[in-house]
Design a protein around this motif. Structure first.
Motif, PDB file in Angstrom:
ATOM      1  N   ARG A  68      -9.248  -8.904   8.433  1.00  0.00           N
ATOM      2  CA  ARG A  68     -10.498  -8.816   7.681  1.00  0.00           C
ATOM      3  C   ARG A  68     -10.304  -8.018   6.385  1.00  0.00           C
ATOM      4  O   ARG A  68     -10.855  -8.333   5.341  1.00  0.00           O
ATOM      5  N   ASP A  69      -9.494  -6.939   6.495  1.00  0.00           N
ATOM      6  CA  ASP A  69      -9.207  -6.137   5.298  1.00  0.00           C
ATOM      7  C   ASP A  69      -8.490  -6.985   4.264  1.00  0.00           C
ATOM      8  O   ASP A  69      -8.780  -6.931   3.069  1.00  0.00           O
ATOM      9  N   ASP A 114     -14.107   2.033   4.087  1.00  0.00           N
ATOM     10  CA  ASP A 114     -13.338   0.916   3.542  1.00  0.00           C
ATOM     11  C   ASP A 114     -13.177   1.098   2.038  1.00  0.00           C
ATOM     12  O   ASP A 114     -14.149   1.361   1.338  1.00  0.00           O
ATOM     13  N   ASN A 164     -10.837  -9.254   2.579  1.00  0.00           N
ATOM     14  CA  ASN A 164     -11.778  -8.564   1.687  1.00  0.00           C
ATOM     15  C   ASN A 164     -11.104  -7.721   0.618  1.00  0.00           C
ATOM     16  O   ASN A 164     -11.776  -6.957  -0.080  1.00  0.00           O
ATOM     17  N   THR A 212       0.835  -1.209   0.000  1.00  0.00           N
ATOM     18  CA  THR A 212       0.000   0.000   0.000  1.00  0.00           C
ATOM     19  C   THR A 212       0.871   1.260   0.000  1.00  0.00           C
ATOM     20  O   THR A 212       0.650   2.188  -0.792  1.00  0.00           O
ATOM     21  N   ILE A 259      -4.726  -1.841   8.255  1.00  0.00           N
ATOM     22  CA  ILE A 259      -4.890  -3.109   7.540  1.00  0.00           C
ATOM     23  C   ILE A 259      -4.815  -4.273   8.531  1.00  0.00           C
ATOM     24  O   ILE A 259      -3.787  -4.490   9.168  1.00  0.00           O
ATOM     25  N   GLN A 262      -9.356  -5.043   0.891  1.00  0.00           N
ATOM     26  CA  GLN A 262      -9.688  -3.644   1.121  1.00  0.00           C
ATOM     27  C   GLN A 262      -8.736  -3.060   2.163  1.00  0.00           C
ATOM     28  O   GLN A 262      -7.936  -3.777   2.759  1.00  0.00           O
ATOM     29  N   VAL A 263      -8.812  -1.776   2.339  1.00  0.00           N
ATOM     30  CA  VAL A 263      -8.126  -1.132   3.468  1.00  0.00           C
ATOM     31  C   VAL A 263      -9.134  -0.225   4.167  1.00  0.00           C
ATOM     32  O   VAL A 263     -10.070   0.286   3.542  1.00  0.00           O
ATOM     33  N   ARG A 264      -8.924  -0.047   5.490  1.00  0.00           N
ATOM     34  CA  ARG A 264      -9.764   0.848   6.264  1.00  0.00           C
ATOM     35  C   ARG A 264      -9.077   2.220   6.323  1.00  0.00           C
ATOM     36  O   ARG A 264      -7.904   2.307   6.716  1.00  0.00           O
TER      37      ARG A 264
END
Lengths: 461, 461
Positions: A330-331, A349, A334, A288, A327, A336-338
């Motif tokens: 769960r991220d 998200d 999925n 990221t 991160i 994704q990042v929060r």
């Protein structure tokens, strides 16, 4: 951002402040180079004789000048001043360099330190005995050219405050009492700090007229072969600008930095749970940061193992980083990042696939939101008044006062005298260029004479 | 490049010098940021008490320190020194900031002015009472890390001199007498000016060891929970580097600037003849400048109408611009430009179609040629000697002397005493890292004792 130093009124600027200063400098220096300003470096020292040449000027600065009188164990033959500003350092050489209209305009800028040994309360960034600044000094053949540049530079100062620091400012002209010592007129960008109810001068762009040209004999041969005096400007902004930003946006949790000047725009924090795949999380964090840096953002990763994620959240909130990316397992699952915004705490998200574009949108939104919010707060403090009673009430309520004024120096002195007190006297901040209508017959709030203009009044830093 | 100032030993740096300084700064600052150096700004002032903490250090600098004793009309309670260098300014705060091994390494850099009130002959760039520099100050947990950084930085200094300023330098270590006051050992890059037969220190990278750590109590808790002292470095290069370049490349016609640091790399001059199409020539000149600037070169146009082309040639030669492009009616007709090299005067006609690539090749050639020529001249001055007689002869012949030495401080003192004179005494310049073979039994040229190393000796700036 700063560390207190063992000499009162001097501060250490740490990387978090210096990196902001470098970002502002990068913008401003490129802009003035487009205007054909050239870089110079003039000495730190000035002789007593030269410093005193322009009488009004030295009266303004004399009480604050630091004097070197010794080197090693020897007394100097004559004391030497440390520049409080460089008009008197530079202008004897302007006189030497300018001979003909072909030598004009002469446009110098330097980035340097100056010293003003003030005795009022020192405050980091806002009032320090040494500070960093740029000072531009220019000479023109005509007043028109000088007038034009004063406003070009003032517009750059507005952009520094509004577009970079997200601090709303008013452009305007200083009163005769508040103008630059020795100059013809002073324009400024003025900010206001709602919490303390004080105005603060953001940066100044002065037209010096021909006062210094007369004292330092700066003349040129015009196209017809006659000698004329030059028209001069000087203008500066300082590390104070960082302090204005800090006061404007800071909250209970600490600093809030606008994205355009934040040394780190996005901080990425791994949030491993028990039994989670820490290697995969760390990998996602690194990727990221890499992706964001490659796209031109200033992103960094906090992998310190001796601190908890919660501690890190607080740490980077305190430092004012605009966006935090968390991160966790769960991220990871999925894809994704929060993302958490510093300005309003909003959490969202983001799919990894949209990282770059969504971060860009968020940073732009934060930048815009900070200015909008600060402007709303500032505007809510503006109070239009007409009478002395309204004036004192508004002053007690810490308002930014817009008042009809007769524009007489004696009246400003009188207002200062009548409002003297522990909090400091009220004075004019500026006469904004953006003038409301002034109906015929409007009277000055302080003197009762016919008003000539609307001016901002208040206590100031 | 400079203007003399009315305080002896202070000079005004004009744009032609400042633009070079900015180009060097841009390179160096980016390189040290890759090494994780952070920007700081520490105050100009330091109290007497702190300045005197490291005894050897203050002995080295005390005679040159400028003291502020007054502000306005008031005497200060205690005199305050202006930084001659910032070890004592910074290290009390290193002591405060460094607690744990996790706070290491600490790596600070600042770009600033320093003041050394020297009484020997002031010389622009080379020896001035105020100068600009960067100073890096770093603290590490281990000597190995510190040693490694000393050489990383020295290599950057070599690159500044050889790759940018086209000045050949020798990397080496200073003698005990010549090392930094208070440090453990000093490395430097040393240049040599054939015309005057003097060595000149280009930049220094010091390992301070633990001397300052002891005096300023800079310790950290290591991973085992025990307290240790840090290992420190400091390193700097100054505006002197510009002076070394000027002395190295200058000729009868004036400056010769290496392309990588030339503020203008290509100057374009229209050469209209009587009856020629001046508009078309001017258009061709403008388009040439535009094309070059778009391709990343620093090109400019001299369209002044009150000077002849010949006057302009001399003017830009004096300023050292690497390439001159002349465009006259014949060039216009032939779709070419005439290019003249500053370094060797060579003239060549270039088809307009090949402008960018040929200019690139020429600038690269000039850059390489300047370094090669300077290196040949410098190398021709190196004289390897073995005896005192050979030493004094070589010294009289203004050579850069490479001599076998016993490495004893008393012997260096003795050489200084024996060579004292109007031109100044000889001293060690450095012990080059690149050591020739030292056959067993080689004796010191000065003491007759067994030699331990080859060192450069000579007079210096």
């Amino acid at each position: 951002m700063i560390e207190y130093y063992d000499i009162s009124g001097c501060y250490i600027l740490r990387p978090w402040a210096m990196e902001i200063w470098e970002l502002l400098k990068e913008f401003f220096d490129a802009e003035i180079k487009k205007l054909k300003l050239k870089p110079y470096y003039f000495p730190l020292f000035v002789t007593e004789n030269v410093l005193q040449k322009e009488k009004d000027h030295i009266e303004g600065f004399a009480p604050e000048v630091a004097w070197v009188t010794k080197s090693g164990k020897s007394e100097l033959e004559a004391p030497i001043a440390i520049r409080p500003t460089s008009e008197t350092v530079m202008y004897p050489y302007f006189s030497k360099w300018i001979r003909s209209h072909r030598d004009l305009p002469l446009r110098c800028n330097q980035w340097c330190n100056v010293v003003r040994w003030e005795f009022s309360n020192p405050t980091p960034f806002i009032r320090s005995r040494e500070f960093l600044w740029q000072e531009g000094h220019t000479a023109f053949a005509t007043k028109e050219e000088a007038d034009k540049e004063v406003l070009q530079i003032l517009e750059l100062y507005r952009r520094i405050y509004e577009e970079f620091l997200a601090v709303p400012v008013s452009k305007g002209r200083k009163s005769e009492m508040e103008k630059f010592a020795g100059g013809l007129y002073t324009t400024s960008v003025e900010a206001f700090i709602p919490n303390t109810g004080r105005g603060i001068q953001g940066a100044t762009s002065h037209c010096l007229g021909q006062n210094f040209a007369k004292m330092f004999d700066i003349t040129f041969e015009n196209e017809k072969g006659a000698r004329e005096m030059v028209w001069q400007n000087s203008w500066a902004y300082t590390t104070r600008s960082i302090g204005v930003m800090v006061m404007t946006h800071g909250d209970d949790k600490g600093l809030v930095l606008p994205p355009r000047v934040a040394p780190i725009q996005v901080i990425v924090i791994p949030v491993p749970y028990k039994d989670s795949d820490t290697t995969a999380i760390k990998g996602a964090c690194e990727s990221t940061v890499y992706t964001l840096n490659e796209s031109g953002f200033r992103a960094d990763l906090d992998t310190r193992e001796n601190y908890s994620p919660g501690w890190k959240y607080s740490h980077w909130e305190m430092k004012g980083v605009p966006l935090r990316i968390e991160i966790g397992p769960r991220d990871l699952a999925n894809q994704q990042v929060r993302v958490v915004r510093r300005d309003n705490g909003a959490k969202v998200d983001i799919p990894v696939a949209n990282l770059v574009e969504e971060v860009k949108v968020l940073l732009d939104e934060i930048q815009a939101n900070l200015l909008k919010t600060a402007k709303e707060k500032r505007d809510a403090c503006i109070e239009v008044i007409h009478t002395w009673d309204e004036f004192t009430t508004a002053l007690n309520n810490k308002r930014l006062i817009l008042a009809p004024w007769c524009d007489e120096e004696e009246v400003e002195k009188d207002v200062k005298a009548r409002t003297k007190g522990d909090l400091g006297a009220a004075k004019t901040l500026c006469t904004p260029f953006d003038q409301p209508e002034l109906p015929e017959g409007t009277l000055c709030f302080a003197s009762g004479k016919p008003a000539k203009k609307w001016s901002f009044w208040g206590r100031s830093y």
